[in-house]
Motif scaffolding. Structure first.
Motif, PDB file in Angstrom:
ATOM      1  N   ARG A 178       1.118  -0.768  -0.078  1.00  0.00           N
ATOM      2  CA  ARG A 178      -0.167  -0.246  -0.087  1.00  0.00           C
ATOM      3  C   ARG A 178       0.671   1.514  -0.308  1.00  0.00           C
ATOM      4  N   SER A 179       1.637   1.083   0.950  1.00  0.00           N
ATOM      5  CA  SER A 179       2.410   2.267   0.354  1.00  0.00           C
ATOM      6  C   SER A 179       2.642   2.695  -0.925  1.00  0.00           C
ATOM      7  N   VAL A 180       3.779   1.946  -1.273  1.00  0.00           N
ATOM      8  CA  VAL A 180       4.179   2.176  -3.178  1.00  0.00           C
ATOM      9  C   VAL A 180       3.442   2.521  -3.336  1.00  0.00           C
ATOM     10  N   GLY A 181       1.937   1.797  -3.722  1.00  0.00           N
ATOM     11  CA  GLY A 181       1.094   2.049  -3.768  1.00  0.00           C
ATOM     12  C   GLY A 181       0.876   3.362  -3.818  1.00  0.00           C
ATOM     13  N   LYS A 182       0.599   4.186  -3.234  1.00  0.00           N
ATOM     14  CA  LYS A 182       0.464   5.366  -2.625  1.00  0.00           C
ATOM     15  C   LYS A 182       1.473   6.727  -3.668  1.00  0.00           C
ATOM     16  N   LEU A 183       1.991   6.318  -3.476  1.00  0.00           N
ATOM     17  CA  LEU A 183       2.793   6.564  -4.200  1.00  0.00           C
ATOM     18  C   LEU A 183       3.171   6.694  -5.658  1.00  0.00           C
ATOM     19  N   ALA A 184       2.961   5.526  -6.199  1.00  0.00           N
ATOM     20  CA  ALA A 184       2.898   5.452  -7.806  1.00  0.00           C
ATOM     21  C   ALA A 184       1.257   5.956  -7.763  1.00  0.00           C
ATOM     22  N   LYS A 185       0.468   6.072  -7.384  1.00  0.00           N
ATOM     23  CA  LYS A 185      -0.754   6.708  -7.944  1.00  0.00           C
ATOM     24  C   LYS A 185      -1.010   8.223  -8.005  1.00  0.00           C
ATOM     25  N   GLU A 186      -0.379   8.742  -6.876  1.00  0.00           N
ATOM     26  CA  GLU A 186       0.585  10.237  -6.846  1.00  0.00           C
ATOM     27  C   GLU A 186       0.788  10.683  -8.301  1.00  0.00           C
ATOM     28  N   TYR A 187       1.785   9.384  -8.452  1.00  0.00           N
ATOM     29  CA  TYR A 187       2.948   9.735  -9.211  1.00  0.00           C
ATOM     30  C   TYR A 187       1.756  10.008 -10.939  1.00  0.00           C
ATOM     31  N   ALA A 219      -1.758  -5.771  -2.804  1.00  0.00           N
ATOM     32  CA  ALA A 219      -2.023  -4.576  -1.924  1.00  0.00           C
ATOM     33  C   ALA A 219      -1.537  -3.551  -2.566  1.00  0.00           C
ATOM     34  N   PHE A 220      -0.186  -3.349  -3.257  1.00  0.00           N
ATOM     35  CA  PHE A 220      -0.119  -2.125  -4.916  1.00  0.00           C
ATOM     36  C   PHE A 220      -0.841  -2.054  -5.217  1.00  0.00           C
ATOM     37  N   LEU A 221      -1.879  -2.410  -6.216  1.00  0.00           N
ATOM     38  CA  LEU A 221      -2.469  -3.048  -6.954  1.00  0.00           C
ATOM     39  C   LEU A 221      -3.945  -2.146  -6.623  1.00  0.00           C
ATOM     40  N   LYS A 222      -4.454  -2.106  -5.984  1.00  0.00           N
ATOM     41  CA  LYS A 222      -5.381  -1.580  -4.684  1.00  0.00           C
ATOM     42  C   LYS A 222      -5.216   0.115  -5.044  1.00  0.00           C
ATOM     43  N   GLU A 223      -4.079   0.609  -4.843  1.00  0.00           N
ATOM     44  CA  GLU A 223      -3.752   1.384  -4.713  1.00  0.00           C
ATOM     45  C   GLU A 223      -3.447   2.395  -6.256  1.00  0.00           C
ATOM     46  N   VAL A 224      -3.653   1.807  -7.537  1.00  0.00           N
ATOM     47  CA  VAL A 224      -3.393   2.696  -8.280  1.00  0.00           C
ATOM     48  C   VAL A 224      -4.388   1.789  -9.348  1.00  0.00           C
ATOM     49  N   PRO A 225      -5.166   2.654  -9.033  1.00  0.00           N
ATOM     50  CA  PRO A 225      -6.559   2.053  -9.886  1.00  0.00           C
ATOM     51  C   PRO A 225      -6.862   3.100 -10.794  1.00  0.00           C
ATOM     52  N   GLY A 226      -5.721   3.134 -12.019  1.00  0.00           N
ATOM     53  CA  GLY A 226      -5.452   3.863 -13.360  1.00  0.00           C
ATOM     54  C   GLY A 226      -4.440   3.644 -14.195  1.00  0.00           C
ATOM     55  N   GLY A 227      -3.648   2.601 -13.293  1.00  0.00           N
ATOM     56  CA  GLY A 227      -2.492   1.083 -13.685  1.00  0.00           C
ATOM     57  C   GLY A 227      -3.897   0.246 -14.672  1.00  0.00           C
ATOM     58  N   LYS A 228      -3.019   0.319 -15.804  1.00  0.00           N
ATOM     59  CA  LYS A 228      -3.758  -0.834 -16.197  1.00  0.00           C
ATOM     60  C   LYS A 228      -2.029  -1.843 -16.435  1.00  0.00           C
ATOM     61  N   VAL A 229      -2.473  -3.538 -16.118  1.00  0.00           N
ATOM     62  CA  VAL A 229      -0.657  -4.431 -15.590  1.00  0.00           C
ATOM     63  C   VAL A 229      -1.414  -4.785 -17.461  1.00  0.00           C
ATOM     64  N   VAL A 230      -0.628  -4.977 -18.124  1.00  0.00           N
ATOM     65  CA  VAL A 230      -0.121  -5.161 -19.246  1.00  0.00           C
ATOM     66  C   VAL A 230       1.238  -6.301 -19.782  1.00  0.00           C
ATOM     67  N   ALA A 287      -0.369  12.739 -11.531  1.00  0.00           N
ATOM     68  CA  ALA A 287       0.318  13.768 -11.724  1.00  0.00           C
ATOM     69  C   ALA A 287       1.095  13.765 -12.862  1.00  0.00           C
ATOM     70  N   GLU A 288       1.416  13.343 -13.285  1.00  0.00           N
ATOM     71  CA  GLU A 288       2.871  12.738 -14.315  1.00  0.00           C
ATOM     72  C   GLU A 288       2.081  12.590 -16.043  1.00  0.00           C
ATOM     73  N   LEU A 289       0.919  11.662 -15.507  1.00  0.00           N
ATOM     74  CA  LEU A 289       0.377  10.546 -16.988  1.00  0.00           C
ATOM     75  C   LEU A 289      -0.781  10.564 -16.985  1.00  0.00           C
ATOM     76  N   GLY A 290      -1.667  11.495 -16.812  1.00  0.00           N
ATOM     77  CA  GLY A 290      -2.776  11.994 -16.400  1.00  0.00           C
ATOM     78  C   GLY A 290      -3.433  10.590 -15.601  1.00  0.00           C
ATOM     79  N   GLY A 291      -3.522  10.339 -14.569  1.00  0.00           N
ATOM     80  CA  GLY A 291      -4.737   9.149 -13.983  1.00  0.00           C
ATOM     81  C   GLY A 291      -4.524   7.306 -14.080  1.00  0.00           C
TER      82      GLY A 291
END
Length: 331
Positions: free
Chosen positions: A151-160, A188-199, A163-167
């Motif tokens: 979760r901790s690193v997931g929150k930082l990934a979401k912020e990035y 836990a990481f993936l739950k914090e980054v809803p805008g991340g699509k795992v390819v 801010a940088e990739l339009g969500g």
């Protein structure tokens, strides 16, 4: 009601006394489950680590030895080299040498449970750290909550990403799903980054070389990836070095700091954006501290070490980590 004659009365009173004593505490019972035995003689700790090839394990060992030294307790630290057969053999060796406390990071959820049960049969106090075997009767544990790490690193990934990739971001995962902590951290990481699509994903277990190869594999198949997540220190270090070597524009988020990763993060344009770290020195120190208390029949069943986070450009935080490495004598 018929009266109880003197002999029978004596037997009745004796029986009542035995029952009463059985319910009293002597201070030596295993009141915290398997492996919670209090030791009556000198405390001798036998510790088992995966290896010494990563700074994580070097910091764990430094913390263990410092805690044992402060308490005036003897400690032997052995490595399993990530081999289940060696892990089991080491318990026999530690017991034969006279160690009566086992501090261990189990290699495998299922297979290592048999090793813990063997230590319990030997009468050893058992404390797990970093990872847990599947036998829930072994309650003494020290470590960082793996879900919290994710979760901790997931929150930082979401912020990035926001801010940088339009969500929205294309992500690759360097996973450790075959390892005790891998899936928990990933989910836990993936739950914090809803805008991340795992390819794409690639297993990255065992060494920094495995992490580097996994990183190169996911980038070759998907060169337009925005974010890579690495599940542990070996994967993190390997990915960071590979990204730097290939001058990749991808941003890496992962778990476990190292000297090499810290130095890469200090450089302008670092491919490593953020890391959640387990405070390995504290994990080792608290493991031995809890083991000593448990061997004396006291202490809590578990101790949680809060994770730390580091971000690129945070020179103060990164320098503090490097200073901790130096004090611990990690290479």
């Amino acid at each position: 009601m018929p009266s109880i004659d003197p002999p029978r009365r004596s037997l009745a009173l004796l029986f009542a006394l035995v029952v009463a004593l059985a319910g009293c505490s002597t201070g030596q019972e295993d009141d915290a489950g398997a492996g919670a035995k209090a030791q009556k003689g000198e405390i001798r700790i036998g510790a088992v680590m995966f290896a010494r090839d990563l700074e994580f394990w070097q910091l764990v060992e430094a913390g263990m030895r410092d805690a044992a030294r402060s308490a005036g307790v003897k400690i032997n630290v052995e490595v399993s080299n990530r081999q289940l057969a060696t892990e089991a053999q080491l318990v026999d060796t530690l017991h034969a040498r006279g160690d009566n406390v086992l501090v261990i990071a189990p290699l495998d959820n299922s297979a290592s449970a048999a090793t813990l049960r063997k230590a319990d049969q030997y009468g050893m106090t058992v404390v797990q750290y970093n990872s847990k075997a599947s036998d829930q009767t072994f309650t003494h544990f020290v470590g960082v909550d793996n879900a919290e790490l994710g979760r901790s690193v997931g929150k930082l990934a979401k912020e990035y990403v926001d801010a940088e990739l339009g969500g929205q971001a294309k992500m690759a995962l360097l996973t450790g799903d075959t390892e005790p902590n891998g899936t928990v951290r990933k989910n836990a990481f993936l739950k914090e980054v809803p805008g991340g699509k795992v390819v794409t994903t690639a297993e990255a277990v065992g060494s920094p070389d495995a992490g580097a190869k996994a990183f190169e594999t996911v980038l070759q198949s998907n060169p337009d990836i925005d974010v890579v997540w690495a599940w542990n220190g070996a994967a993190m270090q390997g990915a960071a070095v590979a990204a730097q070597r290939h001058k990749s524009k991808v941003k890496i988020f992962g778990i476990d700091m190292s000297k090499q990763v810290a130095q890469i993060m200090r450089a302008p344009g670092s491919p490593v954006q953020a890391v959640a770290d387990q405070h390995a020195y504290d994990v080792g120190k608290e493991s031995v501290t809890l083991a000593i208390k448990a061997a004396k029949g006291a202490g809590a069943a578990a101790t949680s070490v809060p994770p730390a986070t580091y971000s690129a450009g945070d020179a103060k935080g990164i320098d503090a980590f490097l200073a901790e490495l130096g004090k611990a004598g990690a290479e």
